[in-house]
Design a protein around this motif. Structure first.
Motif, PDB file in Angstrom:
ATOM      1  N   GLU A   1       0.847  -1.194   0.000  1.00 36.31           N
ATOM      2  CA  GLU A   1       0.000   0.000   0.000  1.00 36.31           C
ATOM      3  C   GLU A   1       0.886   1.248   0.000  1.00 36.31           C
ATOM      4  OE1 GLU A   1      -2.025   1.278   3.424  1.00 36.31           O
ATOM      5  OE2 GLU A   1      -0.769   0.167   4.824  1.00 36.31           O
ATOM      6  N   TRP A   2       0.254   2.362  -0.388  1.00 39.25           N
ATOM      7  CA  TRP A   2       0.992   3.629  -0.401  1.00 39.25           C
ATOM      8  C   TRP A   2       0.543   4.491   0.767  1.00 39.25           C
ATOM      9  CZ3 TRP A   2       4.749   4.987  -3.954  1.00 39.25           C
ATOM     10  CH2 TRP A   2       4.928   4.096  -5.011  1.00 39.25           C
ATOM     11  N   GLN A   3       1.487   5.134   1.422  1.00 42.63           N
ATOM     12  CA  GLN A   3       1.147   6.060   2.510  1.00 42.63           C
ATOM     13  C   GLN A   3       1.750   7.420   2.210  1.00 42.63           C
ATOM     14  OE1 GLN A   3       2.713   4.399   6.058  1.00 42.63           O
ATOM     15  NE2 GLN A   3       1.037   2.953   6.344  1.00 42.63           N
ATOM     16  N   PRO A   4       1.012   8.501   2.190  1.00 44.63           N
ATOM     17  CA  PRO A   4      -0.450   8.509   2.074  1.00 44.63           C
ATOM     18  C   PRO A   4      -0.889   7.903   0.741  1.00 44.63           C
ATOM     19  CG  PRO A   4       0.473  10.672   1.653  1.00 44.63           C
ATOM     20  CD  PRO A   4       1.607   9.826   2.125  1.00 44.63           C
ATOM     21  N   ALA A   5      -2.165   7.564   0.611  1.00 47.83           N
ATOM     22  CA  ALA A   5      -2.645   6.943  -0.623  1.00 47.83           C
ATOM     23  C   ALA A   5      -2.358   7.854  -1.817  1.00 47.83           C
ATOM     24  CB  ALA A   5      -4.143   6.679  -0.525  1.00 47.83           C
ATOM     25  N   LEU A   6      -2.105   7.242  -2.969  1.00 49.92           N
ATOM     26  CA  LEU A   6      -1.758   8.038  -4.153  1.00 49.92           C
ATOM     27  C   LEU A   6      -2.931   8.904  -4.597  1.00 49.92           C
ATOM     28  CD1 LEU A   6       0.237   5.460  -6.300  1.00 49.92           C
ATOM     29  CD2 LEU A   6       1.106   7.216  -4.764  1.00 49.92           C
ATOM     30  N   LYS A   7      -2.646  10.186  -4.831  1.00 48.87           N
ATOM     31  CA  LYS A   7      -3.697  11.108  -5.305  1.00 48.87           C
ATOM     32  C   LYS A   7      -4.109  10.733  -6.723  1.00 48.87           C
ATOM     33  CE  LYS A   7      -2.321  15.381  -2.941  1.00 48.87           C
ATOM     34  NZ  LYS A   7      -0.912  15.038  -2.638  1.00 48.87           N
ATOM     35  N   ASN A   8      -5.409  10.700  -6.957  1.00 44.98           N
ATOM     36  CA  ASN A   8      -5.940  10.475  -8.317  1.00 44.98           C
ATOM     37  C   ASN A   8      -5.548   9.135  -8.936  1.00 44.98           C
ATOM     38  OD1 ASN A   8      -6.881  13.085  -8.124  1.00 44.98           O
ATOM     39  ND2 ASN A   8      -5.063  13.943  -9.118  1.00 44.98           N
ATOM     40  N   VAL A   9      -5.081   8.196  -8.117  1.00 44.25           N
ATOM     41  CA  VAL A   9      -4.759   6.880  -8.668  1.00 44.25           C
ATOM     42  C   VAL A   9      -5.576   5.854  -7.893  1.00 44.25           C
ATOM     43  CG1 VAL A   9      -2.935   5.192  -9.088  1.00 44.25           C
ATOM     44  CG2 VAL A   9      -2.403   7.623  -9.200  1.00 44.25           C
ATOM     45  N   ASP A  43       2.653   2.634 -10.764  1.00 47.46           N
ATOM     46  CA  ASP A  43       2.945   2.146  -9.405  1.00 47.46           C
ATOM     47  C   ASP A  43       2.965   0.621  -9.368  1.00 47.46           C
ATOM     48  OD1 ASP A  43       0.156   2.480  -9.933  1.00 47.46           O
ATOM     49  OD2 ASP A  43      -0.266   1.975  -7.856  1.00 47.46           O
ATOM     50  N   VAL A  44       2.053   0.003 -10.109  1.00 47.18           N
ATOM     51  CA  VAL A  44       1.984  -1.462 -10.125  1.00 47.18           C
ATOM     52  C   VAL A  44       3.239  -2.048 -10.787  1.00 47.18           C
ATOM     53  CG1 VAL A  44       0.667  -3.421 -11.006  1.00 47.18           C
ATOM     54  CG2 VAL A  44      -0.531  -1.402 -10.170  1.00 47.18           C
ATOM     55  N   ALA A  45       3.675  -1.386 -11.868  1.00 48.97           N
ATOM     56  CA  ALA A  45       4.860  -1.859 -12.566  1.00 48.97           C
ATOM     57  C   ALA A  45       6.095  -1.779 -11.666  1.00 48.97           C
ATOM     58  CB  ALA A  45       5.082  -1.037 -13.833  1.00 48.97           C
ATOM     59  N   MET A 168       3.463   9.529  -6.880  1.00 55.57           N
ATOM     60  CA  MET A 168       4.370   8.657  -6.124  1.00 55.57           C
ATOM     61  C   MET A 168       5.481   9.428  -5.432  1.00 55.57           C
ATOM     62  SD  MET A 168       4.676   5.195  -8.353  1.00 55.57           S
ATOM     63  CE  MET A 168       4.943   5.912  -9.941  1.00 55.57           C
ATOM     64  N   LEU A 169       5.786  10.642  -5.941  1.00 57.78           N
ATOM     65  CA  LEU A 169       6.854  11.427  -5.309  1.00 57.78           C
ATOM     66  C   LEU A 169       6.457  11.855  -3.900  1.00 57.78           C
ATOM     67  CD1 LEU A 169       8.021  13.655  -8.292  1.00 57.78           C
ATOM     68  CD2 LEU A 169       9.238  11.745  -7.237  1.00 57.78           C
ATOM     69  N   ASP A 170       5.138  11.984  -3.657  1.00 63.76           N
ATOM     70  CA  ASP A 170       4.688  12.478  -2.354  1.00 63.76           C
ATOM     71  C   ASP A 170       4.316  11.362  -1.389  1.00 63.76           C
ATOM     72  OD1 ASP A 170       4.938  14.957  -3.530  1.00 63.76           O
ATOM     73  OD2 ASP A 170       2.841  14.984  -4.200  1.00 63.76           O
ATOM     74  N   GLY A 178      11.206  -9.908   1.571  1.00 65.04           N
ATOM     75  CA  GLY A 178      11.897 -10.825   2.484  1.00 65.04           C
ATOM     76  C   GLY A 178      11.090 -11.070   3.738  1.00 65.04           C
ATOM     77  N   GLY A 179       9.738 -11.071   3.600  1.00 65.97           N
ATOM     78  CA  GLY A 179       8.901 -11.438   4.738  1.00 65.97           C
ATOM     79  C   GLY A 179       8.569 -10.321   5.706  1.00 65.97           C
ATOM     80  N   LEU A 180       9.139  -9.120   5.498  1.00 69.01           N
ATOM     81  CA  LEU A 180       8.807  -7.999   6.389  1.00 69.01           C
ATOM     82  C   LEU A 180       8.344  -6.810   5.560  1.00 69.01           C
ATOM     83  CD1 LEU A 180      11.786  -7.977   8.920  1.00 69.01           C
ATOM     84  CD2 LEU A 180       9.406  -8.492   9.444  1.00 69.01           C
ATOM     85  N   LEU A 181       7.426  -6.010   6.134  1.00 67.31           N
ATOM     86  CA  LEU A 181       6.999  -4.816   5.412  1.00 67.31           C
ATOM     87  C   LEU A 181       8.102  -3.762   5.477  1.00 67.31           C
ATOM     88  CD1 LEU A 181       3.296  -4.538   6.596  1.00 67.31           C
ATOM     89  CD2 LEU A 181       4.135  -5.222   4.342  1.00 67.31           C
ATOM     90  N   ARG A 182       8.440  -3.194   4.329  1.00 71.56           N
ATOM     91  CA  ARG A 182       9.481  -2.157   4.297  1.00 71.56           C
ATOM     92  C   ARG A 182       8.967  -0.964   3.515  1.00 71.56           C
ATOM     93  NH1 ARG A 182      13.977  -5.451   5.716  1.00 71.56           N
ATOM     94  NH2 ARG A 182      13.414  -7.626   5.384  1.00 71.56           N
ATOM     95  N   SER A 183       9.496   0.224   3.817  1.00 73.87           N
ATOM     96  CA  SER A 183       8.967   1.401   3.105  1.00 73.87           C
ATOM     97  C   SER A 183       9.998   1.946   2.117  1.00 73.87           C
ATOM     98  CB  SER A 183       8.531   2.474   4.098  1.00 73.87           C
ATOM     99  OG  SER A 183       9.614   3.285   4.422  1.00 73.87           O
ATOM    100  N   PHE A 184       9.532   2.235   0.920  1.00 74.45           N
ATOM    101  CA  PHE A 184      10.402   2.692  -0.176  1.00 74.45           C
ATOM    102  C   PHE A 184       9.960   4.063  -0.672  1.00 74.45           C
ATOM    103  CE2 PHE A 184      10.444  -1.895  -0.238  1.00 74.45           C
ATOM    104  CZ  PHE A 184      11.744  -2.236  -0.570  1.00 74.45           C
TER     105      PHE A 184
END
Length: 473
Positions: A1-9, A43-45, A168-170, A178-184
């Protein structure tokens, strides 16, 4: 998921290949709208690409001695974007209206992933693409049948891509790796564009403009006077500001004054590109110029004032014949990367020298090529500081020597004019390398190689029906 959610997507993520027009059917003339573009949602790609690299990411963490259970945030992914128009992709057979079929491909490459460990100041690189110019690392995002010069249709198709990228920039992506949630976080760099595409995306006049450069404000005359000393001043933001000035003309100036004020920005920039130079097209552009210098030298143009077309044709066929005999190099309609690589060699210069009457001109040609071959690895190599440190150190000196040679011995060609890529090669390379570390790694080559695959799959593997063709490719 995206945090915050993607605007207009849309937040649904199980979307595969979608119609590239995103529902804008009303404006496409003469073509059934649903056939001209297919793409992935950006974003999916990217998520799919990251999942492909999952093992590399985990291995990178281990190699760096980082505990993967503590590294859950602070990942940064650097993405190279490329976009290129393909000339003629028309079917050689089949019926239907004789439309000039051109295609545009937009793709991205994940260049590196770094992580800033908790409490650490410096980001540690855990993944670096070793072959950034291979078609294997270059992932197609959007395929469309559209002429790259058709600004309206192109902007309509790439508009949603730009919007997704901006969203996605925001935000940060939260993804299980690898089994754990990570933020990119993502950083996008549009570098895989030839000059024509950069000018189109950034709202600049076409390549023949007096404003010779997409990186600085120099005019062609200035660039031929002072070949080496320019710094990079243009940027996407500045282009947008200049477009506003162009549009509103706040100082009520005449057309010429206004154009001089905005330095050739005359359309609205719609996609951010990086101010850099595309290594592949630089090679091609410079080879084209050398090919012309060779013809001029065979005909001793420096002695004549204006040779006839007939004479020029003779020199050209003499050059082609010589290259074919000595180098097994067949003449090409349009300069391409392979021809350029073969032409810019000592062997080619020796072959040409056999046709050049005077010894001192032969020496000058050899020196010109020798300097060029010293400069070329610097902007061609993926990691110049590692691969050719000496040439990197000598670059400014070599480019000064090269410029001196052009403005004296070859004055007849560079009196008040210079080609766009020669200007960039001589004036901007050291600054770009200092900023980005490399020029070669960011080239459009991977995307160009992908064009070959597009042609092949379209011929061999795609259903002939227009509605499925791009989807299958």
């Amino acid at each position: 998921e995206w945090q915050p959610a993607l605007k207009n997507v849309s937040s649904s993520w199980d979307v595969g290949i979608i119609d590239g027009l995103s529902g804008w059917t009303s404006f496409v003339d003469d073509v059934p709208a649903e056939t001209i573009a297919r793409r992935f949602r950006y974003d999916v790609a990217l998520v799919s690409a990251l999942k492909d690299l999952e093992e590399d990411i985990m291995e990178g963490l281990r190699e760096r001695g980082l505990d993967d259970s503590t590294c859950t945030s602070g990942f940064t992914v650097v993405v190279k974007e490329s976009c290129d128009g393909m000339g003629d992709v028309s079917e050689k057979h089949g019926s239907g209206p004789p439309v000039p079929e051109k295609a545009v491909r937009f793709s991205f490459t994940i260049m590196s992933i770094s992580v800033r460990a908790d409490g650490g100041d410096d980001a540690v690189t855990i993944f670096q693409e070793q072959k950034p110019n291979s078609e294997l690392s270059c992932r197609p995002l959007c395929l469309t049948f559209v002429d790259e010069s058709d600004h309206e249709t192109l902007t309509a198709i790439l508009g949603p891509v730009v919007a997704e990228r901006k969203a996605m920039l925001d935000s940060r992506l939260i993804l299980s790796v690898g089994g754990l949630l990570r933020s990119f976080r993502f950083s996008f760099r549009g570098t895989g564009y030839d000059e024509k595409m950069v000018r189109e995306m950034e709202g600049l006049e076409a390549s023949g403009s007096t404003y010779v450069c997409t990186l600085c404000d120099s005019t062609r005359a200035e660039a031929s006077e002072n070949m080496v000393l320019h710094s990079i001043t243009r940027s996407h933001g500045e282009n947008l500001e200049r477009y506003e000035i162009w549009r509103t003309n706040p100082f009520s100036e005449s057309a010429d004054e206004l154009r001089d004020r905005v330095k050739g920005v005359s359309a609205k920039p719609f996609m951010e590109t990086q101010t850099t130079l595309d290594a592949l097209h630089c090679d091609i552009g410079n080879a084209t110029e050398f090919y012309k210098i060779f013809q001029d030298e065979i005909g001793e143009v420096f002695l004549k004032n204006s040779p006839s077309r007939e004479e020029r044709r003779r020199w050209r066929s003499a050059l082609d014949k010589q290259l074919r005999n000595k180098m097994k190099l067949k003449p090409v309609m349009r300069m391409n990367g392979n021809f350029a690589r073969r032409l810019m060699t000592r062997e080619a210069v020796e072959a040409v020298c056999e046709l050049v009457p005077s010894e001192e001109r032969r020496e000058a040609l050899r020196k010109l090529m020798e300097l060029y071959l010293q400069m070329k690895p610097v902007w061609r190599s993926t990691f110049p500081a590692r691969d050719c440190p000496d040439q990197l150190c000598r670059y400014s000196y070599n480019s000064q020597q090269f410029a001196d040679l052009l403005s004296t011995t070859f004055k007849y060609r560079y009196d008040g004019k210079i080609t766009n890529y020669l200007h960039k090669t001589l004036a901007h390379v050291p600054e770009i390398i200092e900023r980005d570390g490399s020029i070669g790694a960011w080239a459009s080559e991977g995307n160009e190689s992908g064009n070959k695959l597009f042609r092949r799959f379209r011929k061999m593997d795609a259903r002939q029906s227009k509605a499925f063709e791009l989807e299958d490719v």
